[in-house]
Every structure is written in C-alpha cells, then in structure tokens.
Design a protein around this motif. Structure first.
Motif, PDB file in Angstrom:
ATOM      1  N   THR A 465       0.855  -1.185   0.000  1.00 33.76           N
ATOM      2  CA  THR A 465       0.000   0.000   0.000  1.00 33.76           C
ATOM      3  C   THR A 465       0.885   1.226   0.000  1.00 33.76           C
ATOM      4  OG1 THR A 465      -1.772  -1.126   1.226  1.00 33.76           O
ATOM      5  CG2 THR A 465      -1.784   1.291   1.229  1.00 33.76           C
ATOM      6  N   LEU A 466       0.724   2.067  -1.020  1.00 34.43           N
ATOM      7  CA  LEU A 466       1.530   3.279  -1.166  1.00 34.43           C
ATOM      8  C   LEU A 466       0.634   4.494  -1.026  1.00 34.43           C
ATOM      9  CD1 LEU A 466       3.572   2.220  -4.337  1.00 34.43           C
ATOM     10  CD2 LEU A 466       4.333   2.109  -1.968  1.00 34.43           C
ATOM     11  N   ALA A 467       1.140   5.541  -0.365  1.00 43.49           N
ATOM     12  CA  ALA A 467       0.355   6.760  -0.158  1.00 43.49           C
ATOM     13  C   ALA A 467       1.237   7.985  -0.292  1.00 43.49           C
ATOM     14  CB  ALA A 467      -0.309   6.729   1.225  1.00 43.49           C
ATOM     15  N   ARG A 468       0.641   9.080  -0.771  1.00 44.41           N
ATOM     16  CA  ARG A 468       1.331  10.360  -0.782  1.00 44.41           C
ATOM     17  C   ARG A 468       1.339  10.922   0.635  1.00 44.41           C
ATOM     18  NH1 ARG A 468       4.471  11.146  -4.806  1.00 44.41           N
ATOM     19  NH2 ARG A 468       4.474  13.369  -4.338  1.00 44.41           N
ATOM     20  N   THR A 469       2.345  11.703   0.949  1.00 44.63           N
ATOM     21  CA  THR A 469       2.425  12.361   2.251  1.00 44.63           C
ATOM     22  C   THR A 469       2.381  13.874   2.050  1.00 44.63           C
ATOM     23  OG1 THR A 469       4.838  12.597   2.305  1.00 44.63           O
ATOM     24  CG2 THR A 469       3.909  10.477   3.020  1.00 44.63           C
ATOM     25  N   PHE A 470       2.100  14.597   3.126  1.00 44.37           N
ATOM     26  CA  PHE A 470       2.071  16.059   3.022  1.00 44.37           C
ATOM     27  C   PHE A 470       3.474  16.636   2.859  1.00 44.37           C
ATOM     28  CE2 PHE A 470      -2.161  16.156   5.490  1.00 44.37           C
ATOM     29  CZ  PHE A 470      -2.867  16.125   4.298  1.00 44.37           C
ATOM     30  N   GLN A 471       4.504  15.823   3.106  1.00 45.22           N
ATOM     31  CA  GLN A 471       5.862  16.293   2.875  1.00 45.22           C
ATOM     32  C   GLN A 471       6.159  16.377   1.376  1.00 45.22           C
ATOM     33  OE1 GLN A 471       5.243  13.952   5.422  1.00 45.22           O
ATOM     34  NE2 GLN A 471       5.293  15.762   6.754  1.00 45.22           N
ATOM     35  N   THR A 472       5.587  15.461   0.607  1.00 40.64           N
ATOM     36  CA  THR A 472       5.874  15.438  -0.829  1.00 40.64           C
ATOM     37  C   THR A 472       4.707  15.934  -1.678  1.00 40.64           C
ATOM     38  OG1 THR A 472       5.218  13.101  -0.866  1.00 40.64           O
ATOM     39  CG2 THR A 472       7.571  13.585  -0.648  1.00 40.64           C
ATOM     40  N   SER A 473       3.517  15.991  -1.112  1.00 40.21           N
ATOM     41  CA  SER A 473       2.359  16.627  -1.758  1.00 40.21           C
ATOM     42  C   SER A 473       1.769  17.588  -0.733  1.00 40.21           C
ATOM     43  CB  SER A 473       1.309  15.590  -2.173  1.00 40.21           C
ATOM     44  OG  SER A 473       1.740  14.829  -3.268  1.00 40.21           O
ATOM     45  N   PRO A 474       2.237  18.825  -0.692  1.00 34.06           N
ATOM     46  CA  PRO A 474       1.860  19.756   0.375  1.00 34.06           C
ATOM     47  C   PRO A 474       0.347  19.847   0.586  1.00 34.06           C
ATOM     48  CG  PRO A 474       3.595  20.698  -0.983  1.00 34.06           C
ATOM     49  CD  PRO A 474       3.167  19.434  -1.656  1.00 34.06           C
ATOM     50  N   GLU A 475      -0.045  19.950   1.861  1.00 37.14           N
ATOM     51  CA  GLU A 475      -1.456  19.906   2.230  1.00 37.14           C
ATOM     52  C   GLU A 475      -2.261  21.033   1.591  1.00 37.14           C
ATOM     53  OE1 GLU A 475      -4.188  19.434   6.277  1.00 37.14           O
ATOM     54  OE2 GLU A 475      -2.085  20.101   6.422  1.00 37.14           O
ATOM     55  N   HIS A 480      -7.825  23.425   0.109  1.00 37.93           N
ATOM     56  CA  HIS A 480      -8.603  24.592  -0.316  1.00 37.93           C
ATOM     57  C   HIS A 480     -10.034  24.222  -0.696  1.00 37.93           C
ATOM     58  CE1 HIS A 480      -8.183  23.275  -4.525  1.00 37.93           C
ATOM     59  NE2 HIS A 480      -6.903  23.051  -4.255  1.00 37.93           N
ATOM     60  N   SER A 481     -10.288  22.943  -1.039  1.00 40.92           N
ATOM     61  CA  SER A 481     -11.609  22.527  -1.500  1.00 40.92           C
ATOM     62  C   SER A 481     -11.975  21.186  -0.880  1.00 40.92           C
ATOM     63  CB  SER A 481     -11.644  22.394  -3.029  1.00 40.92           C
ATOM     64  OG  SER A 481     -11.370  23.623  -3.669  1.00 40.92           O
ATOM     65  N   ASP A 482     -13.268  20.870  -0.905  1.00 41.40           N
ATOM     66  CA  ASP A 482     -13.700  19.552  -0.464  1.00 41.40           C
ATOM     67  C   ASP A 482     -13.055  18.493  -1.336  1.00 41.40           C
ATOM     68  OD1 ASP A 482     -15.313  20.688   1.463  1.00 41.40           O
ATOM     69  OD2 ASP A 482     -17.122  20.648   0.211  1.00 41.40           O
ATOM     70  N   LEU A 483     -12.784  17.337  -0.756  1.00 42.16           N
ATOM     71  CA  LEU A 483     -12.130  16.260  -1.483  1.00 42.16           C
ATOM     72  C   LEU A 483     -12.902  15.885  -2.744  1.00 42.16           C
ATOM     73  CD1 LEU A 483      -9.752  14.262  -1.415  1.00 42.16           C
ATOM     74  CD2 LEU A 483     -11.207  12.707  -0.111  1.00 42.16           C
ATOM     75  N   ASP A 484     -14.232  15.863  -2.656  1.00 40.15           N
ATOM     76  CA  ASP A 484     -15.049  15.466  -3.803  1.00 40.15           C
ATOM     77  C   ASP A 484     -15.055  16.506  -4.909  1.00 40.15           C
ATOM     78  OD1 ASP A 484     -15.641  13.162  -2.481  1.00 40.15           O
ATOM     79  OD2 ASP A 484     -17.640  13.781  -1.815  1.00 40.15           O
ATOM     80  N   ASP A 485     -14.542  17.700  -4.626  1.00 38.85           N
ATOM     81  CA  ASP A 485     -14.504  18.745  -5.642  1.00 38.85           C
ATOM     82  C   ASP A 485     -13.176  18.771  -6.388  1.00 38.85           C
ATOM     83  OD1 ASP A 485     -15.654  20.937  -7.043  1.00 38.85           O
ATOM     84  OD2 ASP A 485     -14.544  22.353  -5.798  1.00 38.85           O
TER      85      ASP A 485
END
Length: 709
Positions: A465-475, A480-485
């Motif tokens: 299982t691989l996931a992006r982190t806020f260190q490499t994909s800044p939060e 700024h928007s809802d996840l579904d948007d």
C-alpha cells in the motif's frame, strides 16, 4: 547536518572543496553551504560569491576564497561582499528592524594554502584550514527560526518566479478564483531541495527526474539563468519537444536573470530552440537543423524523413543519419539543456551530446510516465555509448560529495495528493481488471518520487500500500476545497451531451466562481481528433460570449494560452503547461489499446492531462471504456487515494512496459539503498543519537552468530 550545494566554482575548485571538507569536520555546524552562489548585480557588473554559509547556529557567513597564497587586497573585497549582501537582503521586510538588518553579515577570507593568518581582526576575518572552525564558531545566530527561514528564502532569490502574470483580485472569499489565488501564493517560492537542483552544476552530464508538477521545466529555466549569470560568454541552448514551452522558458530566464544580476540576459548567448527546426528565421531553427547546417550535411524535413526512415521513425532516423555522417561534429554550444527528454528519440540526445565540447555539459530532464510517444529513456550508461575500452562514456554515480549528477525531484508543487494518486493509478493500471500495464524498473523509485509504504513492501509478490504524504504533496494543494470537488469523473451518452455539460461548467467557473478564462484548459487526449472534437464546445462558448483558443492552431505555434480566452488543446501541446481547472474530454480514448504498450501510451496521455491541474480536474468521457476508468477511480477513492496492489515479480515485469530502466537492476538499487542507510547511521552516530560502542558490540555479535551457523 551541513548540506553543500555545489554551484559553479571552476575558477576556485581547490579552495571550494577544502572549505566544504573543513566545515563538515564540525558536526555541530548545520544549515546550507552554497558554493559559487548567489550572483548579485552591482554597478560594475555581476558579483559572484565564492561561498555562503546560512546556518541556524552561526547565521550568515560569506566566504572570499583564495586559491593560492596571495591574499591581496582582501578588505575591499570583503566590504563589497558585505555591502552587496545587505542591498540584496534589505528589500525583505521580515529581515529588517527599522532601517537595519536584524543580524550581522560576517565575511571571512579563507586561504587554505597558508598556515596562519595573525592579521585577522574583526570585522576583517582571515582563516587558514587550521583556523577556520575557530573563526566561524565565534559567530552566533540570535534571531530564532522564523527569521532564519526568511533568510534562507531570501538567499535562494526565487521569490515570485512562479507568480501569475496578472494580479488576481477575487471578490468572493470562497470562490474558485479566491482559492486559486491562495494556492498560487503558496507555490510562488521554490523549496530548498528544488533550489539545489537549480544551483548544483556538473562538469559533464546531469540528469533530472521527477513527477509531473515537480518543477523540472522551472528548474531548467532557472539553471540557464544562473549559469548565464555566472558564465556570460557561454553559448547555452535550451531545447524541448513542445513548442509552447518557448515563451515560458523565455519569461522565466529573463525574470531570474534580472533578479540575479539587475540586467536582462544577453539573448545572443542563449538559444531557446526547437528540437527539429527548419530553414527560415531564427524562430524556426532547431538543434537538428543547426547541426546539419554547421556540419554541411543533408537536412531532412518531416516529409523527406518519413519517406526515407518510415512512419513514426522520422526524427529518430534523421538524427541517426546525421550522427553516422558526421564523424567530428562542430561544437554548437558550451551547454545544452533538454526538457521532456522522454518524448525525444535517444538519437537526438546523442546528437546534442556530440555537439558539445569537453566536458560536454548536458542536462536532460524527463518523466517517463508522461511519455506520449512510447519511447523509453535508457540509463545514461547505455544512452551515451561506450569508450574504446568498453567502459560507459557517462556514469551517473557521483558519490564523492560533489555536485549531484542524478537529481530526483520528489516533491510535487502542482498536484494535490489525491489528484496525483489518481494519475498514477490510471497511468500504471493499479486497479485495472486485467492488471498493471507498466512499472518502475527500480522499485525504490516509488519512495524516491514521494510515496510512503504504509503496508507491505516493494518486494516481488508482496501486497503493498503506497500513499502520498504532506511532505511530498503539500497539504495546501488539497485543503482549499472539499475532497469530492478536487477531481470528478463524468460519463455521457454522446459527444453533444458531453459538450453541453462542458460548456455549462465553464460558464459557471467564469461567471460565478471568478475563474478567468485563461485559468481553464480543456484537453483532448487523442491528438488526431482534437481539432474536430473541440469544434462544437468552442462554438457553443462563442455563442455565450466566451472566447477560446485552440493552442497552436488559432494561436501562434509557440503560444499556449492567451489572456481572456479558454484554452483548448491536444495533450502534446499541454505538456509543460498548467491551469487551475482542467477538463479532459473524451477520456475514454486513453483507457485501452491493442496491446500493453499501446495501452500504456494511452494511459500516459491521461496521466499527463490530469497532472496539468493546479487545483481541479474533471474527467469526461463516452461509452464502455469510460466505465472502465470510472470503475478504477472508484476503487482508488474507496481506498482513500492509496495505491494497493500486488507488486509484480521479475517474470511478471517482463510482460509490462518497464520505465526508468537502470543498469545493474535490483542489485544496484539495493547497494544504493544500503549506502544511504549507512550514511544515515553514521550521521546518527555523529549527532549522538546512536551509541557507537554499543553498535560495534551488536555488529560483532551478529557477525559471530553468522560464523556459528
């Protein structure tokens, strides 16, 4: 830990290296040591600092390096360095208190060839190798971490480079226009890791790899500006596959050179030039055409190349023929930088290499997941051939503490984690019913490009299982928007229904959500059908009073977007460009192909299209292939945008398109990983986090247990 960023220091190579070595001897010294950076504009011309230490413990220390034993008039040199640094830093409000900087600027003349310097007197410091650490440790930083971070940002001299061309003034605080403004403000600065890629300079070949949105194009443009400021007489060529990148390169190079030197670049020394090119004015010229003209050999245009070398092999064949014909090529440039190398034939990269004098300064950047031609970039050891003794002409295995020859940009500055995970899931076929279509050759590249292993391992046959982190994909890229948007998929019954939905969505973006027309890009993945497919929605927008352009058709070939117009484009012209809102029409065209190579190519087009977005993506399509994409995306969504799959075995990899191939396979990757772990362990011992004596005892016990088996 002290991190050394190696800029150009050819004029003082020995003292530069000794400075780095001597400062590294004190493990308590941390921060960044820049060598040959920055360049500061002065009334008498650019001033290049030999060395600059920015440390949370010691503050700001500039170094005046002496290569021999003659120190000369060091006081005027130190005065100029201190004065110009003060001028550079004072425009930053956070670094000032009233009219004065909040901290001292220390300058040290470092002369390693002389044993002692008794005439070192505050503020004119002189240091030999034996005296260096005592001198620098007499300085102290007292302003705290916030001011230190502002100082590091100011030294990087890249503020506002990414900022939009026009000031954005939204009226609604929660409109998409307001959200996009906040996102653009946050990504306006490069981070430390990316600025290192700009500055670090290799006397030879340098490779830069990174995800879409990691800033490869910006790094190359700023590297050109930096090297031009350092070496104003060098002839520098910048080339690429997508012509619409030309204006972006020119703007970035111009802006950064002005910030560095206070003057515009000498455009007679910098060519922003197409890869192929043809007869005519300078704007039509290209590296291949220039090679043929300079070496007085036959030039093939597209039609002639197609007739001789076959469909799909036009540029490859033309470059190969040129290389075979010319045994001793004329030098075209002192340095060449290549963007989008994954979309150019390897013969073209070899032609660029052959067109340079020793030490053959060539920088090439690529991301194979954005390959739109099906080509794969081989390892540098294979790409540039072998010497008469059978050894590779180029080796990217620099491990002596010098500038990095192989740079991986792991942080994504454009795409949010969910958006990037969607692009990778579709690009690799993570949740495809028929299994993966492509995979990295080097398993460690998953973590190199910013994924963390949450469960399992990157081992053959293992569930991972691989996931992006806020260190490499800044939060801030997603908060700024809802996840579904952030990203949506929509299926339609017909092209007319798709066009109607698209036009209404664009009208809402502009009239209600305060997006500017130029914030919106509509991409058709199939370049062959683009002109026909975009005609209906463009006509409908025009009837609604909204202007649009078809990039490269209704605009000049080198122009991607225009102010006040929505941009429609094929995926090839979209490369290297970005927008706040991206609509992908006819996405079903990228879902499948007649074999895995064709399927991978189609999915790479989807990957490229999705990753053009700084904020929002809408994936639109028609028919059963769109159901395939939606099913895969829904599975990713249910898994919280994590990549969950069974890692392929070596046998299974042979059936896949393998990307980012490397020499030595897994053995080399594991050796690299072991070396990195060893370095981390040694640094932990130096910091006192690991007891060296206890570690030795444990290693001895492990060694003895191995002997007893």
């Amino acid at each position: 830990m002290l991190e050394v960023i190696w800029g150009t220091s050819q004029d003082k190579p020995i003292s530069s290296r000794l400075l780095a070595e001597d400062l590294a001897k004190d493990p308590a010294i941390d921060g960044y040591l820049y060598l040959g950076y920055p360049v500061i504009g002065t009334p008498t011309g650019p001033l290049k600092l030999d060395g600059l230490l920015v440390s949370p413990k010691l503050g700001l220390v500039a170094f005046d390096l002496v290569e021999g034993t003659d120190i000369g008039e060091f006081k005027p040199r130190q005065d100029e360095i201190a004065s110009m640094l003060e001028v550079r830093l004072k425009p930053h409000p956070g670094l000032k208190s009233g009219r004065q900087l909040k901290f001292d600027i220390h300058v040290v003349t470092y002369c390693p060839a002389k044993p002692l310097h008794p005439d070192s007197v505050d503020p004119y410091y002189i240091a030999s190798r034996a005296e260096l650490l005592d001198v620098v440790n007499s300085f102290a930083w007292t302003e705290g971490e916030p001011v230190y971070k502002m100082l590091v940002g100011a030294i990087q001299v890249v503020t506002s480079i990414r900022a939009g061309k026009q000031k954005r003034e939204p009226q609604k605080p929660d409109s998409r226009g307001a959200k996009l403004k906040r996102v653009e403000d946050s990504i306006a600065n490069l981070d430390q890791h990316q600025s290192q890629a700009v500055i670090e300079t290799v006397e030879g070949v340098q490779r830069i790899r990174g995800l879409a949105g990691s800033g490869k194009t910006i790094v190359l443009a700023l590297k050109v500006a930096y090297l031009h400021a350092q070496n104003p007489t060098w002839r520098i060529g910048v080339t690429f596959n997508t012509r619409s990148l030309k204006e972006q390169f020119r703007r970035l190079i111009n802006s950064f050179t002005i910030e560095q030197t206070g003057a515009e670049p000498d455009w007679d020394c910098i060519d922003i030039i197409n890869a192929w090119g043809g007869p005519g004015d300078k704007e039509r010229d290209g590296v291949y055409h220039k090679f043929c003209r300079a070496n007085q050999i036959a030039y093939y245009d597209f039609g002639a190349a197609k007739n001789k070398f076959g469909d799909g092999k036009e540029f490859q064949g033309a470059c190969a023929d040129a290389l075979a014909t010319v045994k001793d090529p004329v030098d075209l440039y002192d340095m060449i930088l290549i963007d989008e190398a994954q979309d150019l034939p390897i013969e073209f990269l070899r032609l660029c290499f052959a067109s340079l004098p020793p030490p053959r300064r060539l920088v090439y950047a690529y991301d194979e997941l954005q390959s739109l031609t099906g080509t794969s970039v081989p390892p540098a050891e294979e790409l540039f051939g072998v010497a008469p003794d059978g050894t590779p002409v180029v080796r990217l295995n620099q491990e002596d503490g010098g500038p990095r020859q192989d740079i991986i940009l792991e942080k994504c500055y454009r795409n949010s984690g969910p958006l990037l995970a969607t692009a990778h899931a579709l690009g690799f076929g993570i949740y495809r019913d028929k299994g993966l279509v492509q995979i990295f050759d080097d398993d460690n590249l998953w973590t190199d490009v910013g994924y963390s292993v949450e469960e399992g391992s990157l081992e053959p046959g293992s569930a991972v299982t691989l996931a992006r982190t806020f260190q490499t994909s800044p939060e801030f890229l997603q908060s700024h928007s809802d996840l579904d948007d952030l990203i949506q998929f929509h299926k339609f019954a017909s092209s007319a229904e798709q066009a109607e939905w698209l036009v209404q969505a664009i009208k809402k973006d502009i009239l209600e959500q305060e997006l500017r027309p130029e914030d919106i890009v509509v991409i058709n993945p199939n370049p062959i059908t683009t002109k026909r497919e975009v005609a209906l929605p463009r006509q409908m927008l025009f009837s609604s009073g909204i202007n649009s352009e078809l990039a490269g058709v209704s605009t000049a070939a080198d122009v991607f977007s225009k102010a006040g117009a929505v941009t429609f484009t094929g995926v090839f012209r979209a490369k290297g460009n970005e927008a706040g809102m991206v609509y992908i029409m006819n996405a079903q065209d990228g879902a499948s192909g007649w074999d895995k190579t064709a399927t991978a190519l189609g999915r790479n087009r989807l990957f490229t299209a999705i990753t053009r977005s700084k904020a929002w993506v809408r994936v639109l399509g028609i028919g059963p292939n769109m159901d395939v994409l939606i099913k895969e995306w829904v599975q990713l969504y249910k898994n919280d945008y994590k990549l969950k799959f069974i890692y392929p075995t070596d046998v299974e990899k042979k059936e896949l398109r393998v990307i980012n191939k490397m020499v030595g396979g897994k053995g080399k990757a594991r050796r690299k990983s072991v070396r990195q772990q060893r370095e981390q362990l040694l640094q932990a011992v130096q910091r006192g986090e690991v007891d060296a004596d206890q570690l030795i005892l444990e290693l001895e016990a492990l060694k003895n247990s191995g002997r007893s088996k």
